[in-house]
Scaffold this active site. Structure first.
Site, mmCIF file in Angstrom:
data_model
loop_
_atom_site.group_PDB
_atom_site.id
_atom_site.type_symbol
_atom_site.label_atom_id
_atom_site.label_comp_id
_atom_site.label_asym_id
_atom_site.label_seq_id
_atom_site.Cartn_x
_atom_site.Cartn_y
_atom_site.Cartn_z
ATOM 1 N N HIS A 106 17.496 41.583 0.760
ATOM 2 C CA HIS A 106 16.330 40.832 0.286
ATOM 3 C C HIS A 106 15.628 40.047 1.388
ATOM 4 C CE1 HIS A 106 19.253 37.552 0.421
ATOM 5 N NE2 HIS A 106 18.222 36.740 0.455
HETATM 6 C C1 UD1 Z 1 15.456 32.687 -1.351
HETATM 7 C C2 UD1 Z 1 15.982 31.916 -0.146
HETATM 8 C C3 UD1 Z 1 17.127 32.673 0.493
HETATM 9 C C4 UD1 Z 1 18.173 33.093 -0.526
HETATM 10 C C5 UD1 Z 1 17.477 33.853 -1.651
HETATM 11 C C6 UD1 Z 1 18.425 34.326 -2.721
HETATM 12 C C7 UD1 Z 1 14.305 30.591 1.047
HETATM 13 C C8 UD1 Z 1 13.508 30.481 2.284
HETATM 14 N N1 UD1 Z 1 14.968 31.723 0.864
HETATM 15 O O1 UD1 Z 1 14.862 33.885 -0.870
HETATM 16 O O2 UD1 Z 1 17.748 31.846 1.444
HETATM 17 O O3 UD1 Z 1 19.118 33.903 0.101
HETATM 18 O O4 UD1 Z 1 16.503 32.990 -2.237
HETATM 19 O O5 UD1 Z 1 17.742 35.161 -3.608
HETATM 20 O O6 UD1 Z 1 14.330 29.665 0.284
HETATM 21 N N2 UD1 Z 1 10.641 36.467 -7.230
HETATM 22 C C9 UD1 Z 1 10.601 36.928 -8.532
HETATM 23 N N3 UD1 Z 1 11.307 36.247 -9.464
HETATM 24 C C10 UD1 Z 1 12.080 35.177 -9.158
HETATM 25 C C11 UD1 Z 1 12.105 34.716 -7.829
HETATM 26 C C12 UD1 Z 1 11.390 35.378 -6.871
HETATM 27 O O7 UD1 Z 1 9.932 37.895 -8.849
HETATM 28 O O8 UD1 Z 1 12.721 34.627 -10.055
HETATM 29 C C13 UD1 Z 1 9.917 37.238 -6.212
HETATM 30 C C14 UD1 Z 1 8.568 36.704 -5.874
HETATM 31 O O9 UD1 Z 1 7.734 37.801 -5.666
HETATM 32 C C15 UD1 Z 1 8.776 36.006 -4.574
HETATM 33 C C16 UD1 Z 1 9.937 36.764 -3.952
HETATM 34 O O10 UD1 Z 1 10.693 37.249 -5.039
HETATM 35 O O11 UD1 Z 1 7.646 36.019 -3.790
HETATM 36 C C17 UD1 Z 1 10.829 35.952 -3.077
HETATM 37 O O12 UD1 Z 1 11.270 34.767 -3.670
HETATM 38 P P1 UD1 Z 1 11.437 33.456 -2.747
HETATM 39 O O13 UD1 Z 1 11.679 32.294 -3.595
HETATM 40 O O14 UD1 Z 1 10.322 33.358 -1.777
HETATM 41 O O15 UD1 Z 1 12.685 33.680 -1.855
HETATM 42 P P2 UD1 Z 1 13.861 34.730 -1.777
HETATM 43 O O16 UD1 Z 1 13.406 35.889 -0.992
HETATM 44 O O17 UD1 Z 1 14.485 34.977 -3.112
#
Ligand code: UD1
Length: 372
Positions: free
Chosen positions: A210
């Site tokens: 991820h």
């Molecule tokens: C975040 C953490 C990372 C952790 C990971 C676990 C930071 C910088 N990164 O990364 O350290 O390992 O969580 O998963 O804080 N999205 C959904 N649904 C959700 C959440 C996210 O669709 O419930 C999608 C969105 O398109 C979003 C992307 O996933 O843009 C990424 O989510 P984000 O909160 O930016 O961080 P992670 O990549 O999950």
């Protein structure tokens, strides 16, 4: 007896797992600590959030800031803006932050600027790679901290090097506490989990990816996809797909889930199902921090698609190996998955992550520090 008002702010999947044992410990054994939970809303899909609260048996947060997704600046700033007023109202003695996500950093900055002490759970981790958003979050959070709870000796040394050892405590890792709590449930359910996907013990490779550095770059993701199909020509691949990765794969026109030849793509799994799949895998291919360690604790060989790791303890005895180039993944995975003796060797390695009582130490330190 003085009551201690503490607020724990969490928002992303790994934070729910790291916090669960601390929350339960405080609620059951440390009545002097009045603990409130705030959800930043960083993770919002039920399978990334709500599901974990039920599975880990922790209360729902009293407030959700609904920060959602966005760029680092937007996400961090939104959490800060929405957290300030509740903290001013609640006037806690301590704000607890787990891990290294944007929620961790945003909370630490908000609290420290309000002169509220910050307690960092999982302090002192360093990968040495400042291009990793989590490395920035970890470093800054530790420097905002009044109490730093270090999971390992390595973390303590890192804090010493940054002259933060005055406020640091070696507690062990709360993820060990979490794992030990659910392991009996995993043992009861693992057969069903495998059966549902038609899997046999140690007959498949588990994949989780991820990290933006792997999935956000179109060309790199294509190379990774190619590597995964090469792995699938020799091993069954089970790949629960994170929402970020799902979105990026969709751009490569590879949407959806289900079984394709030798690859099982699924939606993200809960904690117990993930541990069941990990425990029985022949090898884990990952870019997650926490899963490298969980693989080590469950004696599963691990290949990490990264140049660095904040858990160097997992590299001992080749239990975990870092692979930077997608081209080299299939070879590394095949070697790790087929080495009959590796799993036995990992089993004999000493765990460096604590004894499963980190949460109790953390709660006692909070009482000692704030309960006078
Ligand atoms: C975040 C953490 C990372 C952790 C990971 C676990 C930071 C910088 N990164 O990364 O350290 O390992 O969580 O998963 O804080 N999205 C959904 N649904 C959700 C959440 C996210 O669709 O419930 C999608 C969105 O398109 C979003 C992307 O996933 O843009 C990424 O989510 P984000 O909160 O930016 O961080 P992670 O990549 O999950």
């Amino acid at each position: 007896m003085t009551e201690i008002k503490a607020v724990l702010v969490l928002g992303a999947r790994p934070q729910f797992i790291k916090s669960a044992p601390v929350i339960k410990q405080i609620l059951s054994e440390h009545k002097r600590i009045h603990l409130s939970l705030i959800h930043s809303g960083q993770h919002y899909d039920p399978e990334m959030s709500e599901f974990f609260f039920r599975e880990l048996d922790i209360p729902s947060p009293s407030l959700n800031l609904q920060a959602g997704s966005g760029s680092h600046a937007v996400q961090t700033a939104t959490i800060m803006k929405r957290l300030e007023a509740p903290l001013l109202k609640m006037k806690p003695d301590l704000v607890l932050v787990p891990g290294d996500t944007n929620t961790t950093l945003a909370t630490s900055l908000t609290a420290v600027k309000l002169c509220i002490p910050v307690g960092h759970i999982e302090a002192g981790l360093r990968s040495g790679d400042m291009t990793m958003p989590e490395e920035i979050n970890r470093k800054l959070t530790d420097h905002c901290g009044t109490l730093l709870f270090a999971p390992t000796q390595t973390a303590m040394s890192n804090l010493r090097e940054e002259r933060l050892d005055r406020v640091a405590h070696l507690t062990g890792d709360t993820m060990v506490d979490a794992l030990q709590t659910v392991l009996p449930i995993v043992q009861k359910r693992e057969d069903i989990v495998l059966q549902k996907l038609g899997l046999q013990q140690q007959d498949y490779v588990l994949v989780t990816l991820h990290r933006p550095s792997n999935v956000d770059n179109h060309d790199r993701l294509r190379e990774i996809q190619l590597a995964l199909s090469k792995i699938a020509s020799r091993h069954t691949v089970v790949f629960p797909v994170h929402p970020r990765t799902h979105a990026r794969l969709a751009r490569l026109k590879n949407r959806g889930s289900g079984r394709r030849s030798n690859t099982i793509l699924t939606s993200p799994k809960g904690y117990i199902e993930t541990l069941s799949l990990l425990k029985n895998a022949s090898c884990l291919l990952t870019d997650s921090g926490g899963m490298q360690k969980e693989a080590f604790l469950l004696h599963v060989p691990c290949v990490t698609l990264r140049q660095t790791t904040e858990w160097p303890e997992t590299l001992v005895g080749r239990a975990n190996r870092l692979v930077a180039k997608p081209k080299t993944i299939p070879g590394a995975v095949h070697e790790a998955a087929s080495d009959e003796t590796l799993r036995r060797r990992i089993k004999r390695l000493r765990s460096r992550f604590g004894d499963g009582h980190a949460s109790s130490r953390i709660a006692k330190i909070i009482e000692r520090t704030f309960g006078r």
